[in-house]
Design an enzyme around this catalytic site. Structure first.
Site, PDB file in Angstrom:
ATOM      1  N   LYS A   1       7.131  11.263   0.169  1.00 20.50           N
ATOM      2  CA  LYS A   1       6.735  10.571   1.407  1.00 20.50           C
ATOM      3  C   LYS A   1       7.965   9.943   2.071  1.00 20.50           C
ATOM      4  O   LYS A   1       8.187  10.087   3.271  1.00 20.50           O
ATOM      5  CB  LYS A   1       5.724   9.470   1.061  1.00 20.50           C
ATOM      6  CG  LYS A   1       5.344   8.597   2.241  1.00 20.50           C
ATOM      7  CD  LYS A   1       4.794   7.245   1.808  1.00 20.50           C
ATOM      8  CE  LYS A   1       5.822   6.412   1.133  1.00 20.50           C
ATOM      9  NZ  LYS A   1       5.521   4.999   0.970  1.00 20.50           N
TER      10      LYS A   1
ATOM     11  N   LYS B   1      15.294   0.812   4.521  1.00 19.17           N
ATOM     12  CA  LYS B   1      14.672   1.238   3.257  1.00 19.17           C
ATOM     13  C   LYS B   1      14.637   2.772   3.147  1.00 19.17           C
ATOM     14  O   LYS B   1      14.906   3.353   2.093  1.00 19.17           O
ATOM     15  CB  LYS B   1      13.255   0.655   3.199  1.00 19.17           C
ATOM     16  CG  LYS B   1      12.342   1.213   2.148  1.00 19.17           C
ATOM     17  CD  LYS B   1      12.783   0.864   0.739  1.00 19.17           C
ATOM     18  CE  LYS B   1      11.928   1.592  -0.286  1.00 19.17           C
ATOM     19  NZ  LYS B   1      12.443   1.444  -1.636  1.00 19.17           N
TER      20      LYS B   1
ATOM     21  N   THR C   1       6.359   0.835   1.947  1.00 22.91           N
ATOM     22  CA  THR C   1       7.362   1.639   2.652  1.00 22.91           C
ATOM     23  C   THR C   1       6.613   2.574   3.595  1.00 22.91           C
ATOM     24  O   THR C   1       5.869   3.452   3.138  1.00 22.91           O
ATOM     25  CB  THR C   1       8.204   2.478   1.673  1.00 22.91           C
ATOM     26  OG1 THR C   1       8.805   1.607   0.734  1.00 22.91           O
ATOM     27  CG2 THR C   1       9.281   3.262   2.420  1.00 22.91           C
TER      28      THR C   1
ATOM     29  N   LEU D   1       0.842  -1.200   0.000  1.00 24.12           N
ATOM     30  CA  LEU D   1       0.000   0.000   0.000  1.00 24.12           C
ATOM     31  C   LEU D   1       0.877   1.249   0.000  1.00 24.12           C
ATOM     32  O   LEU D   1       2.075   1.190   0.268  1.00 24.12           O
ATOM     33  CB  LEU D   1      -0.901  -0.022   1.237  1.00 24.12           C
ATOM     34  CG  LEU D   1      -1.803  -1.254   1.373  1.00 24.12           C
ATOM     35  CD1 LEU D   1      -2.639  -1.163   2.644  1.00 24.12           C
ATOM     36  CD2 LEU D   1      -2.702  -1.422   0.164  1.00 24.12           C
ATOM     37  N   PRO D   2       0.261   2.422  -0.279  1.00 21.37           N
ATOM     38  CA  PRO D   2       1.080   3.636  -0.403  1.00 21.37           C
ATOM     39  C   PRO D   2       1.835   4.040   0.872  1.00 21.37           C
ATOM     40  O   PRO D   2       3.042   4.254   0.820  1.00 21.37           O
ATOM     41  CB  PRO D   2       0.070   4.715  -0.815  1.00 21.37           C
ATOM     42  CG  PRO D   2      -1.071   3.963  -1.432  1.00 21.37           C
ATOM     43  CD  PRO D   2      -1.128   2.651  -0.711  1.00 21.37           C
TER      44      PRO D   2
HETATM   45  P1  NAD Z   1       0.563   2.718  -6.075  1.00 20.91           P
HETATM   46  O1  NAD Z   1      -0.029   3.980  -5.607  1.00 20.91           O
HETATM   47  O2  NAD Z   1       0.797   2.484  -7.547  1.00 20.91           O
HETATM   48  O3  NAD Z   1      -0.305   1.459  -5.535  1.00 20.91           O
HETATM   49  C1  NAD Z   1      -0.924   1.382  -4.299  1.00 20.91           C
HETATM   50  C2  NAD Z   1      -2.236   0.624  -4.478  1.00 20.91           C
HETATM   51  O4  NAD Z   1      -2.829   0.399  -3.196  1.00 20.91           O
HETATM   52  C3  NAD Z   1      -3.263   1.378  -5.321  1.00 20.91           C
HETATM   53  O5  NAD Z   1      -3.692   0.561  -6.404  1.00 20.91           O
HETATM   54  C4  NAD Z   1      -4.397   1.670  -4.333  1.00 20.91           C
HETATM   55  O6  NAD Z   1      -5.676   1.650  -4.935  1.00 20.91           O
HETATM   56  C5  NAD Z   1      -4.230   0.518  -3.363  1.00 20.91           C
HETATM   57  N1  NAD Z   1      -4.826   0.726  -2.034  1.00 20.91           N
HETATM   58  C6  NAD Z   1      -4.684   1.784  -1.207  1.00 20.91           C
HETATM   59  N2  NAD Z   1      -5.339   1.568  -0.038  1.00 20.91           N
HETATM   60  C7  NAD Z   1      -5.906   0.341  -0.146  1.00 20.91           C
HETATM   61  C8  NAD Z   1      -6.706  -0.462   0.722  1.00 20.91           C
HETATM   62  N3  NAD Z   1      -7.057  -0.051   1.945  1.00 20.91           N
HETATM   63  N4  NAD Z   1      -7.106  -1.674   0.275  1.00 20.91           N
HETATM   64  C9  NAD Z   1      -6.765  -2.117  -0.958  1.00 20.91           C
HETATM   65  N5  NAD Z   1      -6.009  -1.405  -1.826  1.00 20.91           N
HETATM   66  C10 NAD Z   1      -5.584  -0.194  -1.425  1.00 20.91           C
HETATM   67  O7  NAD Z   1       1.936   2.561  -5.276  1.00 20.91           O
HETATM   68  P2  NAD Z   1       3.204   1.663  -5.660  1.00 20.91           P
HETATM   69  O8  NAD Z   1       4.087   2.427  -6.582  1.00 20.91           O
HETATM   70  O9  NAD Z   1       2.743   0.291  -6.029  1.00 20.91           O
HETATM   71  O10 NAD Z   1       3.943   1.623  -4.237  1.00 20.91           O
HETATM   72  C11 NAD Z   1       3.448   0.851  -3.153  1.00 20.91           C
HETATM   73  C12 NAD Z   1       4.454   0.939  -2.014  1.00 20.91           C
HETATM   74  O11 NAD Z   1       5.728   0.456  -2.465  1.00 20.91           O
HETATM   75  C13 NAD Z   1       4.679   2.360  -1.483  1.00 20.91           C
HETATM   76  O12 NAD Z   1       4.825   2.325  -0.091  1.00 20.91           O
HETATM   77  C14 NAD Z   1       5.975   2.769  -2.174  1.00 20.91           C
HETATM   78  O13 NAD Z   1       6.672   3.742  -1.409  1.00 20.91           O
HETATM   79  C15 NAD Z   1       6.714   1.449  -2.248  1.00 20.91           C
HETATM   80  N6  NAD Z   1       7.686   1.328  -3.351  1.00 20.91           N
HETATM   81  C16 NAD Z   1       7.369   1.719  -4.618  1.00 20.91           C
HETATM   82  C17 NAD Z   1       8.324   1.582  -5.625  1.00 20.91           C
HETATM   83  C18 NAD Z   1       8.030   2.000  -7.061  1.00 20.91           C
HETATM   84  O14 NAD Z   1       8.973   2.022  -7.881  1.00 20.91           O
HETATM   85  N7  NAD Z   1       6.787   2.309  -7.416  1.00 20.91           N
HETATM   86  C19 NAD Z   1       9.580   1.036  -5.344  1.00 20.91           C
HETATM   87  C20 NAD Z   1       9.850   0.610  -4.051  1.00 20.91           C
HETATM   88  C21 NAD Z   1       8.889   0.754  -3.052  1.00 20.91           C
END
Ligand code: NAD
Length: 295
Positions: free
Chosen positions: A246, A171, A96, A65-66
């Site tokens: 964030k 991280k 994260t 999740l975000p």
């Molecule tokens: P994103 O915003 O693309 O995806 C998050 C998903 O979670 C969304 O589809 C949203 O609808 C869903 N969501 C939110 N609350 C929810 C709930 N209560 N129930 C069900 N679904 C829910 O984000 P992302 O890029 O996939 O990143 C996710 C995490 O990974 C973050 O913490 C980010 O910091 C970390 N991260 C991302 C990357 C990257 O390159 N994108 C790399 C490393 C770490």
């Protein structure tokens, strides 16, 4: 074969869940945005109607999740998922989030008799698709060992950083470095271009010189230099500016709590905040080059 529930199918979660399906597991998925589930459901996962529906009977529950508030509200409280997860299941949060949030949820899981680790990832969407992510895990030794074979289906390098929350600390430190590094790469390229250099030639030089780093090797921020980088597709997808903001905020909070000195992290946080305020929050974080380049 395991029964796995996967919650949160965004840029990272969807390809990670896909790798679990491909490995032959029985996967149930849930995302608040139902379209986000489509590619994983098409590959054979069950699209659940709610998070509670997804975790019914699951042996492993994974969330991606975000931010902290999403993870806390998913798991905690009377309606939280911890009250619904089957006894004996393993909980893995790959988001994260703040180390204190990770500890809070892990303690609540323990109080419910469930084992949990924080397992944030590094490697970006490319690593999630290829199944080569780095997992940085916080939790007890035995729980880490329990999580390792599941994480190995989605990643290549799996580190045990320490007790609950330690994965998040490592991280956050890594991403502070990444945010600084990307702003630095953008600055170096803008300087070269403003002085008549071809950005591809300069990138090639820096990639093989002492300024080399991940941005130059795998994620060049300048459009037209690297086909596989988000810069080649208008900074769509990838790792959002708001997610980097964030993470730099989490680093600032951790620094305040420990009196650590992070001047470059704070400067980078302000640059991404300005870039986000100008309407770029959803673009990939390498678009920071647009804040810095001339014209
Ligand atoms: P994103 O915003 O693309 O995806 C998050 C998903 O979670 C969304 O589809 C949203 O609808 C869903 N969501 C939110 N609350 C929810 C709930 N209560 N129930 C069900 N679904 C829910 O984000 P992302 O890029 O996939 O990143 C996710 C995490 O990974 C973050 O913490 C980010 O910091 C970390 N991260 C991302 C990357 C990257 O390159 N994108 C790399 C490393 C770490």
């Amino acid at each position: 074969m395991k029964k796995i529930a996967f919650i949160g199918l965004g840029n990272m979660g969807a390809p990670m869940a896909l790798n679990l399906v491909k490995a032959g597991n029985e996967v149930a998925v849930f995302d608040l945005v139902s379209a986000a589930m489509d590619p994983v459901v098409e590959a054979g996962a069950r699209g659940a109607l709610s998070a509670a529906d997804a975790v019914a009977g699951a042996q492993v529950v994974i969330s991606m999740l975000p931010a902290s508030q999403h993870v806390e509200s998913l798991y905690l409280g009377d309606d939280g998922l911890l009250a619904r997860i089957a006894d004996g299941a393993l909980v893995i949060d790959c988001s994260t989030i703040a180390p204190q949030s990770a500890r809070k949820v892990a303690q609540a899981a323990l109080a419910r008799g469930l084992e949990m680790v924080d397992a944030p990832v590094s490697g970006g969407t490319g690593g999630a698709i290829a199944g080569t992510l780095t997992f940085i895990v916080g939790g007890e030794d035995a729980v880490f060992e329990r999580a390792r074979p599941i994480l190995a289906l989605m990643g290549k390098n799996i580190f045990h950083a320490g007790a609950a929350g330690a994965g998040q600390v490592a991280k956050i430190a890594n991403n502070m470095m990444l945010g600084i590094q990307m702003a630095g790469a953008a600055e170096a390229l803008a300087l070269g271009v403003a002085n008549g250099l071809d950005p591809a030639v300069l990138s090639d030089i820096i990639s093989k010189s002492s300024g080399r780093n991940w941005a130059f090797e795998l994620y060049n921020p300048w459009p037209g230099v690297m086909e596989s980088a988000p810069a080649a597709r208008g900074y769509a997808g990838g790792f959002g500016v708001d997610l980097m903001l964030k993470d730099l905020g989490l680093a600032a909070e951790a620094a305040m709590g420990s009196r650590a000195v992070v001047p470059l992290g704070e400067l980078a946080r302000n640059l991404y905040a300005l870039h986000s305020a100008q309407g770029n929050g959803k673009l990939d974080f390498s678009s920071i080059v647009n804040l810095i380049r001339k014209g």
